[in-house]
Write an enzyme that holds these catalytic residues in place. Structure first.
Site, PDB file in Angstrom:
ATOM      1  N   GLU A  89      21.301  42.802   2.381  1.00 57.55           N
ATOM      2  CA  GLU A  89      21.455  44.244   2.511  1.00 57.55           C
ATOM      3  C   GLU A  89      22.931  44.617   2.526  1.00 57.55           C
ATOM      4  O   GLU A  89      23.752  43.936   3.143  1.00 57.55           O
ATOM      5  CB  GLU A  89      20.811  44.734   3.804  1.00 57.55           C
ATOM      6  N   CYS A 102      29.210  48.554   4.598  1.00 58.24           N
ATOM      7  CA  CYS A 102      28.895  47.493   5.553  1.00 58.24           C
ATOM      8  C   CYS A 102      28.255  46.347   4.790  1.00 58.24           C
ATOM      9  O   CYS A 102      27.225  46.532   4.132  1.00 58.24           O
ATOM     10  CB  CYS A 102      27.949  48.016   6.638  1.00 58.24           C
ATOM     11  N   CYS A 109      20.173  34.913   9.293  1.00 65.18           N
ATOM     12  CA  CYS A 109      21.075  34.653  10.415  1.00 65.18           C
ATOM     13  C   CYS A 109      20.400  33.693  11.384  1.00 65.18           C
ATOM     14  O   CYS A 109      19.183  33.757  11.577  1.00 65.18           O
ATOM     15  CB  CYS A 109      21.409  35.972  11.126  1.00 65.18           C
ATOM     16  N   CYS A 113      19.635  36.536  18.185  1.00 62.38           N
ATOM     17  CA  CYS A 113      19.678  37.674  19.111  1.00 62.38           C
ATOM     18  C   CYS A 113      18.292  38.313  19.192  1.00 62.38           C
ATOM     19  O   CYS A 113      17.653  38.577  18.172  1.00 62.38           O
ATOM     20  CB  CYS A 113      20.718  38.686  18.650  1.00 62.38           C
ATOM     21  N   CYS A 116      17.328  41.728  17.243  1.00 61.96           N
ATOM     22  CA  CYS A 116      17.813  41.907  15.877  1.00 61.96           C
ATOM     23  C   CYS A 116      16.783  41.471  14.834  1.00 61.96           C
ATOM     24  O   CYS A 116      16.152  40.419  14.959  1.00 61.96           O
ATOM     25  CB  CYS A 116      19.107  41.113  15.684  1.00 61.96           C
ATOM     26  N   GLU A 160      26.504  35.989  10.857  1.00 62.49           N
ATOM     27  CA  GLU A 160      27.656  35.897  11.757  1.00 62.49           C
ATOM     28  C   GLU A 160      28.889  35.563  10.910  1.00 62.49           C
ATOM     29  O   GLU A 160      29.040  34.433  10.437  1.00 62.49           O
ATOM     30  CB  GLU A 160      27.425  34.832  12.820  1.00 62.49           C
ATOM     31  N   SER A 191      32.961  42.024  12.647  1.00 61.61           N
ATOM     32  CA  SER A 191      32.126  41.984  13.842  1.00 61.61           C
ATOM     33  C   SER A 191      31.638  40.557  14.092  1.00 61.61           C
ATOM     34  O   SER A 191      31.232  39.862  13.162  1.00 61.61           O
ATOM     35  CB  SER A 191      30.923  42.912  13.673  1.00 61.61           C
ATOM     36  N   LEU A 215      28.862  42.486  22.735  1.00 56.42           N
ATOM     37  CA  LEU A 215      28.604  42.067  24.118  1.00 56.42           C
ATOM     38  C   LEU A 215      27.136  42.257  24.480  1.00 56.42           C
ATOM     39  O   LEU A 215      26.436  41.310  24.793  1.00 56.42           O
ATOM     40  CB  LEU A 215      29.481  42.863  25.090  1.00 56.42           C
ATOM     41  N   CYS A 333      19.596  46.577  10.937  1.00 57.44           N
ATOM     42  CA  CYS A 333      20.065  45.562   9.998  1.00 57.44           C
ATOM     43  C   CYS A 333      18.999  44.481   9.804  1.00 57.44           C
ATOM     44  O   CYS A 333      18.460  43.943  10.770  1.00 57.44           O
ATOM     45  CB  CYS A 333      21.349  44.941  10.549  1.00 57.44           C
TER      46      CYS A 333
END
Length: 343
Positions: A89, A102, A109, A113, A116, A160, A191, A215, A333
């Protein structure tokens, strides 16, 4: 057939060593600045040379699989495909200060997380420098047809970035060159979940990008529940790396904090966050969560968002609430790619 897209000018000069040097610069500008997808478009090259180049090389860029536009026309999300069938994307956001893209740095990934969508299908592979650059050039070509251009780049899509460091750095350097987009490093934001050794590698590179650190929790217990990477790089190490980045570069660090209803959005969480960030050259970007079907998390109430925001700003922490883009077009995302995979 060799693909010339993604090569630096010195690499193009070496590949085309049988031609005068200035030809490599002309070809680079056609590929990166003028949207050429074949040598036939390069009208300042002779017909014979164009025919010869077509026999020897290709210009292969990402192809559009799907496009979605938000109702307000401010956001366009692309699903872009590569030659091996992988897809990522890429998102265009139209701000009052310009166009921002972006980009993704990986196919999938593996950070895990809990909130996500990007991590649902795991990590397939890293993107190459050329593929990341291709996302940006694709959007720039898209905007050129409307007399626009890419003004800023946010490396905050799927993946990442700092675990794909070498390819990321190579992409940043070519993007900065005047024969591509000549984009200032100060207009680029990277990021990360907080890959501490890679943050120090980025410091050593001495390029003045903006660093954004995710965070999403103000203490190790909660952060470990939400972000498994915290077991490898706990909060104190991440915050020390952020502080060192700000001190060495003079660039204010942004700490991203996704607000999740009933999980990390109370005044006590805000109090803890203000305490651990006290004295840092930083700001906090509050992001109300875009709920994902496969995750059991809820959006915080408007009142909770405003109270959290107000607490930080009245306790010495500069905070903003991220303007929301892409409502109604698989906003979180990874959602568009996942729906495509599932179909």
């Amino acid at each position: 057939m060799k693909n010339l897209f993604g090569l630096t000018l010195p690499e193009l000069e070496a590949e085309l060593s049988d031609l005068p040097k200035f030809r490599a610069k002309q070809i680079a500008e056609w590929i990166y600045q003028r949207g050429a997808n074949s040598f036939d478009a390069m009208t300042n090259l002779s017909k014979n040379l164009r025919a010869e180049l077509n026999q020897r090389y290709e210009i292969s860029k990402p192809r559009q699989i799907k496009i979605q536009n938000s109702a307000d026309k401010l956001t366009t999300k692309f699903l872009l495909g590569f030659s091996d069938g992988a897809a990522v994307e890429t998102v265009l956001m139209r701000h009052d200060y310009g166009n921002s893209v972006c980009i993704s740095t990986q196919v999938g990934c593996n950070m895990g997380c809990k909130f996500c969508a990007s991590t649902l299908n795991g990590l397939a592979r890293n993107l190459t420098a050329a593929e990341m650059l291709g996302e940006i050039i694709f959007v720039n070509d898209f905007l050129r047809e409307k007399s626009g251009k890419v003004d800023t780049v946010v490396i905050m899509g799927t993946g990442e970035p700092l675990t794909n460091f070498d390819n990321l750095l190579a992409m940043l350097k070519i993007l900065h060159e005047d024969y591509t987009l000549g984009l200032s490093y100060r207009k680029i934001t990277i990021s990360t979940c907080g890959i501490v050794p890679a943050i120090y590698r980025l410091i050593d590179e001495k390029i003045p990008v903006t660093l954004s650190i995710s965070l999403h929790a103000p203490n190790d217990i909660l952060r470990s529940e939400l972000m498994p990477i915290n077991s490898a790089f706990p909060l104190d190490e991440v915050l020390k790396a952020g502080e060192d980045f700000a001190q060495v570069t003079g660039r204010r660090v942004t700490y991203e904090y996704i607000l999740i209803g009933g999980v990390n959005d109370t005044e006590e969480h805000a109090r803890q966050l203000a305490k651990i960030l006290a004295g840092q050259l930083c700001n906090v970007n509050l992001i109300p969560i875009n709920p994902v079907d496969e995750r059991n998390f809820k959006r915080p109430t408007h009142n909770a968002i405003q109270k959290f925001f107000h607490f930080l700003n009245t306790h010495g922490i500069n905070a903003t609430i991220r303007k929301e883009f892409g409502a109604g077009i698989d906003a979180a995302c990874g959602q568009l790619r996942n729906s495509w995979i599932n179909r």
